[in-house]
Design a protein around this motif. Structure first.
Motif, PDB file in Angstrom:
ATOM      1  N   PRO A  17     109.501   2.087   6.377  1.00 32.48           N
ATOM      2  CA  PRO A  17     109.817   3.271   7.196  1.00 32.48           C
ATOM      3  C   PRO A  17     110.443   4.417   6.408  1.00 32.48           C
ATOM      4  O   PRO A  17     110.154   5.588   6.712  1.00 32.48           O
ATOM      5  N   PRO A  18     111.305   4.158   5.375  1.00 29.56           N
ATOM      6  CA  PRO A  18     111.842   5.302   4.616  1.00 29.56           C
ATOM      7  C   PRO A  18     110.757   6.127   3.940  1.00 29.56           C
ATOM      8  O   PRO A  18     110.893   7.352   3.812  1.00 29.56           O
ATOM      9  N   CYS A  19     109.684   5.476   3.497  1.00 34.01           N
ATOM     10  CA  CYS A  19     108.567   6.219   2.891  1.00 34.01           C
ATOM     11  C   CYS A  19     107.865   7.077   3.932  1.00 34.01           C
ATOM     12  O   CYS A  19     107.547   8.250   3.686  1.00 34.01           O
ATOM     13  N   MET A  20     107.625   6.508   5.092  1.00 30.48           N
ATOM     14  CA  MET A  20     106.991   7.281   6.164  1.00 30.48           C
ATOM     15  C   MET A  20     107.856   8.484   6.538  1.00 30.48           C
ATOM     16  O   MET A  20     107.338   9.578   6.797  1.00 30.48           O
ATOM     17  N   SER A  21     109.169   8.307   6.548  1.00 27.68           N
ATOM     18  CA  SER A  21     110.060   9.423   6.866  1.00 27.68           C
ATOM     19  C   SER A  21     109.948  10.521   5.817  1.00 27.68           C
ATOM     20  O   SER A  21     109.856  11.712   6.154  1.00 27.68           O
ATOM     21  N   ALA A 258     106.523  -1.791  12.096  1.00 30.45           N
ATOM     22  CA  ALA A 258     107.253  -0.574  12.464  1.00 30.45           C
ATOM     23  C   ALA A 258     106.241   0.509  12.856  1.00 30.45           C
ATOM     24  O   ALA A 258     105.149   0.572  12.309  1.00 30.45           O
ATOM     25  N   PRO A 259     106.606   1.382  13.813  1.00 25.49           N
ATOM     26  CA  PRO A 259     107.882   1.439  14.535  1.00 25.49           C
ATOM     27  C   PRO A 259     107.880   0.659  15.862  1.00 25.49           C
ATOM     28  O   PRO A 259     108.812   0.788  16.646  1.00 25.49           O
ATOM     29  N   ARG A 260     106.853  -0.163  16.111  1.00 27.08           N
ATOM     30  CA  ARG A 260     106.770  -0.839  17.414  1.00 27.08           C
ATOM     31  C   ARG A 260     107.899  -1.838  17.636  1.00 27.08           C
ATOM     32  O   ARG A 260     108.249  -2.136  18.781  1.00 27.08           O
ATOM     33  N   HIS A 261     108.476  -2.359  16.543  1.00 27.52           N
ATOM     34  CA  HIS A 261     109.572  -3.316  16.716  1.00 27.52           C
ATOM     35  C   HIS A 261     110.741  -2.699  17.476  1.00 27.52           C
ATOM     36  O   HIS A 261     111.512  -3.396  18.140  1.00 27.52           O
ATOM     37  N   LEU A 262     110.855  -1.362  17.401  1.00 26.93           N
ATOM     38  CA  LEU A 262     111.965  -0.679  18.070  1.00 26.93           C
ATOM     39  C   LEU A 262     111.848  -0.739  19.593  1.00 26.93           C
ATOM     40  O   LEU A 262     112.836  -0.514  20.303  1.00 26.93           O
ATOM     41  N   GLU A 263     110.670  -1.041  20.098  1.00 27.24           N
ATOM     42  CA  GLU A 263     110.515  -1.191  21.551  1.00 27.24           C
ATOM     43  C   GLU A 263     111.340  -2.368  22.054  1.00 27.24           C
ATOM     44  O   GLU A 263     111.828  -2.347  23.189  1.00 27.24           O
TER      45      GLU A 263
END
Length: 369
Positions: A17-21, A258-263
């Motif tokens: 996720p940091p790379c995607m950001s 990620a980012p579906r785990h945040l659901e």
């Protein structure tokens, strides 16, 4: 006129996720960015498509050989594929950006004439060979980034860098995070139905440090099973079944891209984050979790190490305690008694980090804005 940034990740872009950001911030600041990766799950690819960011897949030769031979094959295969691709671009027209140390290290000695950035998500102080190789690559970079300020100063000292690396804490970007995120796939729907609206404590990520997890399970058991204990992530050591024997209300779910785990995470009552502090990388940890939890205004249970005491502990959104069952149970009770205070502190912690401002300054320093 800014150059095109070619952002490169060796394997499974969706895992970072940091790379995607970083990619999305570069794009939102109006700089032309193209993404090259060895592999990626569809979740990351879809985000790039939706935002009009071009990308292409190189090669990901993992899993073909046993043990260390597989690592060597992976590095050499990636190095060749990337070197071949780089021969097709004008060195003066591009800025290469290596999103992870594992992406940059195979290219040591093969980047002559290119300007490049190295983002290091780990210190590798416990792997001397990788630390040395990463230092060689970092020395030739026009900029280096770290994800925690102490790590940045450590890297500058180790490798005699000209300046302190830019610091980008692992805060999600470009996602509207709020409590009880909408369900978008069958996998998260099944988990949410399984939890059936119950408040729960969540421990997510790579599941490790079994002795500490046992203490958390014992603490929750001592609280009369008030909260289920959700373990969600990669369980290479088979920890989850043993924890369930300690606390029957333990539920394990495999890693969700990620980012579906945040659901699922967005529905938790308390988030767990801890590291054993056995090396500098862990002591000065920079977990995604503290920003994921805090984005939901979620209080945290953490342990006493600098990377947590000086961040979520200092902001008053976490109880940083010794990981013994008694201390953990007391910490959970304190959180419950002052839940609103911890929740509001978590939101303030999340908001105080402005990675977009850092990215704007960095790109300006590099002449790309």
């Amino acid at each position: 006129m800014s150059r095109k940034i070619i952002y490169i990740v060796k394997s499974d872009l969706a895992y970072y996720p940091p790379c995607m950001s970083q990619i999305r911030m570069i794009h939102d600041l109006g700089v032309d960015v193209e993404v090259w990766f060895g592999s990626s799950k569809d979740t990351a690819k879809q985000i790039l498509k939706d935002e009009g960011i071009s990308f292409s897949e190189l090669v990901d030769p993992r899993g073909k050989l046993p043990g260390a031979l597989d690592v060597a094959s992976n590095w050499l295969g990636f190095r060749k594929a990337l070197s071949d691709r780089l021969r097709t671009v004008d060195k003066s027209d591009v800025l290469l950006w290596f999103g992870t140390a594992e992406t940059a290290m195979p290219m040591v000695g093969a980047l002559g004439g290119f300007d490049y950035v190295v983002s290091a998500l780990e210190l590798y102080d416990d792997v001397p060979a990788k630390k040395k190789i990463l230092g060689k690559v970092a020395e030739g970079a026009v900029a280096v980034t770290a994800c925690e300020i102490s790590r940045a100063f450590i890297m500058k000292s180790w490798w005699k860098l000209n300046k302190v690396p830019y610091v980008f804490p692992n805060k999600p970007y470009g996602t509207n995070l709020r409590r009880e995120l909408p369900i978008t796939c069958d996998e998260t729907q099944r988990i949410v139905e399984d939890l059936d609206g119950r408040q729960f404590v969540i421990y997510q990520g790579i599941l490790q440090n079994e002795e500490s997890v046992v203490e958390i399970a014992k603490a929750l058991r001592s609280l009369d099973g008030k909260y289920p204990f959700v373990m969600m992530g990669i369980d290479r050591r088979g920890i989850a079944p043993r924890i369930k024997k300690v606390y029957e209300e333990t539920l394990y779910y495999p890693s969700i891209p990620a980012p579906r785990h945040l659901e699922v995470t967005s529905r938790a009552h308390i988030g767990v984050v801890f590291y054993d502090g056995a090396n500098l990388n862990k002591a000065f940890c920079a977990p995604n979790k503290i920003y994921e939890y805090s984005s939901f205004g979620m209080p945290m249970l953490a342990n006493r190490i600098p990377g947590l005491v000086n961040t979520v502990g200092a902001y008053g959104c976490a109880e940083c305690v010794d990981l013994t069952a008694g201390s953990i149970a007391t910490a959970i009770e304190r959180i419950d008694e002052n839940y609103v205070h911890y929740s509001e502190s978590a939101k303030r912690f999340f908001e105080h980090t402005d990675n977009l401002r850092t990215m704007r300054r960095m790109l300006s320093d590099l002449g790309e804005l």
